[in-house]
Scaffold this active site. Structure first.
Site, PDB file in Angstrom:
ATOM      1  N   GLY A  62      -3.500   1.502   1.982  1.00  0.00           N
ATOM      2  CA  GLY A  62      -4.530   2.137   1.910  1.00  0.00           C
ATOM      3  C   GLY A  62      -4.982   3.519   1.141  1.00  0.00           C
ATOM      4  O   GLY A  62      -5.431   4.261   1.792  1.00  0.00           O
ATOM      5  N   SER A  63      -4.027   3.142   0.177  1.00  0.00           N
ATOM      6  CA  SER A  63      -4.310   4.429  -0.508  1.00  0.00           C
ATOM      7  C   SER A  63      -5.405   4.742  -1.904  1.00  0.00           C
ATOM      8  O   SER A  63      -6.686   5.770  -1.126  1.00  0.00           O
ATOM      9  CB  SER A  63      -3.070   4.767  -2.357  1.00  0.00           C
ATOM     10  OG  SER A  63      -3.501   3.673  -3.374  1.00  0.00           O
ATOM     11  N   ASN A  64      -6.303   3.540  -1.719  1.00  0.00           N
ATOM     12  CA  ASN A  64      -7.303   3.400  -2.068  1.00  0.00           C
ATOM     13  C   ASN A  64      -8.611   3.777  -1.554  1.00  0.00           C
ATOM     14  O   ASN A  64      -9.745   4.198  -1.486  1.00  0.00           O
ATOM     15  CB  ASN A  64      -7.827   2.392  -2.720  1.00  0.00           C
ATOM     16  CG  ASN A  64      -7.516   1.710  -4.790  1.00  0.00           C
ATOM     17  OD1 ASN A  64      -7.737   2.826  -5.072  1.00  0.00           O
ATOM     18  ND2 ASN A  64      -6.162   1.079  -4.269  1.00  0.00           N
ATOM     19  N   LEU A  71     -12.360 -14.635  -0.226  1.00  0.00           N
ATOM     20  CA  LEU A  71     -12.978 -14.106   0.294  1.00  0.00           C
ATOM     21  C   LEU A  71     -13.797 -15.402  -0.266  1.00  0.00           C
ATOM     22  O   LEU A  71     -14.293 -16.463  -1.116  1.00  0.00           O
ATOM     23  CB  LEU A  71     -14.938 -13.582   0.348  1.00  0.00           C
ATOM     24  CG  LEU A  71     -14.276 -12.157   0.566  1.00  0.00           C
ATOM     25  CD1 LEU A  71     -14.630 -10.953   0.889  1.00  0.00           C
ATOM     26  CD2 LEU A  71     -14.110 -11.797   2.306  1.00  0.00           C
ATOM     27  N   HIS A 107      -8.641  -4.661  -8.757  1.00  0.00           N
ATOM     28  CA  HIS A 107      -7.479  -5.180  -9.381  1.00  0.00           C
ATOM     29  C   HIS A 107      -6.077  -5.338 -10.159  1.00  0.00           C
ATOM     30  O   HIS A 107      -7.050  -4.819 -10.746  1.00  0.00           O
ATOM     31  CB  HIS A 107      -7.914  -6.530  -9.936  1.00  0.00           C
ATOM     32  CG  HIS A 107      -6.880  -7.753  -9.952  1.00  0.00           C
ATOM     33  ND1 HIS A 107      -6.451  -8.139  -8.530  1.00  0.00           N
ATOM     34  CD2 HIS A 107      -6.337  -8.304 -11.363  1.00  0.00           C
ATOM     35  CE1 HIS A 107      -5.499  -8.670  -9.308  1.00  0.00           C
ATOM     36  NE2 HIS A 107      -5.459  -9.078 -10.781  1.00  0.00           N
TER      37      HIS A 107
HETATM   38  C1  GAR Z   1      -4.171  -1.829  -5.589  1.00  0.00           C
HETATM   39  O1  GAR Z   1      -3.239  -1.912  -5.982  1.00  0.00           O
HETATM   40  C2  GAR Z   1      -5.146  -2.911  -5.343  1.00  0.00           C
HETATM   41  O2  GAR Z   1      -4.693  -3.126  -7.024  1.00  0.00           O
HETATM   42  C3  GAR Z   1      -4.055  -4.649  -5.293  1.00  0.00           C
HETATM   43  O3  GAR Z   1      -3.352  -3.660  -3.894  1.00  0.00           O
HETATM   44  C4  GAR Z   1      -3.402  -2.431  -3.692  1.00  0.00           C
HETATM   45  C5  GAR Z   1      -3.343  -2.203  -2.365  1.00  0.00           C
HETATM   46  O4  GAR Z   1      -3.114  -0.808  -2.221  1.00  0.00           O
HETATM   47  N1  GAR Z   1      -5.541  -5.806  -4.974  1.00  0.00           N
HETATM   48  C6  GAR Z   1      -5.156  -6.457  -5.045  1.00  0.00           C
HETATM   49  O5  GAR Z   1      -4.026  -6.524  -5.632  1.00  0.00           O
HETATM   50  C7  GAR Z   1      -6.119  -7.978  -5.063  1.00  0.00           C
HETATM   51  N2  GAR Z   1      -5.490  -9.297  -5.577  1.00  0.00           N
HETATM   52  P1  GAR Z   1      -3.971   0.345  -1.401  1.00  0.00           P
HETATM   53  O6  GAR Z   1      -3.579  -0.134  -0.473  1.00  0.00           O
HETATM   54  O7  GAR Z   1      -2.550   1.297  -0.779  1.00  0.00           O
HETATM   55  O8  GAR Z   1      -4.767   0.616  -2.003  1.00  0.00           O
END
Ligand code: GAR
Length: 208
Positions: A14-16, A91, A107
């Protein structure tokens, strides 16, 4: 100020999600986070609840059912833009068609290089010297929609955790900026943000 209604889909830490939340606290951010959807119990789900967002857990269902329920929730909340933030389920083309140009994804690779899973491991395994992330529009094919923004940095060690830490640190800066620009240009049709921004932060190159 008129704001776009945002939904975040998440399955991870969930950092994003947190970065989007923080950005949306700024009065000038053109989006309001209205709904968080998770496909499993995960830290992002707990985070969204703790931030008092309307949070839906839609788990243990096949893709069709999941997407049907998600679609109804999105309509109910009048969502304008879906931001995938560590959402780890592909999706269906049917869902993507319904939300055409209204789904963004982040990504962890410099697309079109390394689509799919385990990008960090592939980078280290192949001795790739440059790594980064991409924000793109989601289309029917995996990780191949129009690229809206990227950052890149030199890979200086083989430490996987350090690489992931750095990727997320800069994703958390890039994603809200790209969302902001996309809302202004695509949803609000304002042309004042059309120019590309190329900036450097800590020797990391950002372009969006
Ligand atoms: C992020 O690094 C994002 O780029 C990646 O998952 C991580 C989620 O981090 N997404 C993918 O790999 C999608 N194919 P977060 O949960 O801390 O936001």
């Amino acid at each position: 100020m008129n704001k776009a209604n945002l939904s975040v889909f998440a399955s991870g830490i969930g950092s994003n999600l947190l970065a989007i939340h923080k950005a949306s606290m700024d009065k000038s951010f053109p989006g309001k986070l209205q709904l968080v959807i998770c496909n499993k119990i995960c830290p992002a789900f707990e985070l969204a609840k703790s931030l008092n967002y309307d949070t839906k857990l839609i788990s243990n269902l096949d893709k069709d059912k999941f997407e049907e329920i998600a679609h109804q929730e999105l309509i109910k909340k009048k969502i304008d833009l879906i931001c995938l933030a560590g959402y780890m389920r592909v999706l269906s083309p049917k869902f993507v068609f319904k939300w055409k140009n209204k789904i963004l994804n982040i990504h962890p690779s410099i697309l079109p290089l390394f689509p799919g899973l385990n990008t960090h491991k592939k980078i280290l395994l192949n001795g790739v010297k440059i790594h980064g992330s991409t924000v793109h529009i989601v289309n029917e094919r995996l990780d191949s929609g129009k690229i809206l923004g990227q950052f890149a940095f030199a890979v200086k060690s083989n430490d996987l955790d350090f690489l992931i830490y750095n990727i997320k640190k800069y994703e958390n800066l890039l994603y809200p900026e790209v969302i902001k620009k996309y809302i202004w240009t695509f949803l609000f049709k304002e042309d004042k943000f059309l120019n590309y921004k190329n900036i450097h932060i800590d020797n990391v190159v950002f372009s969006y």
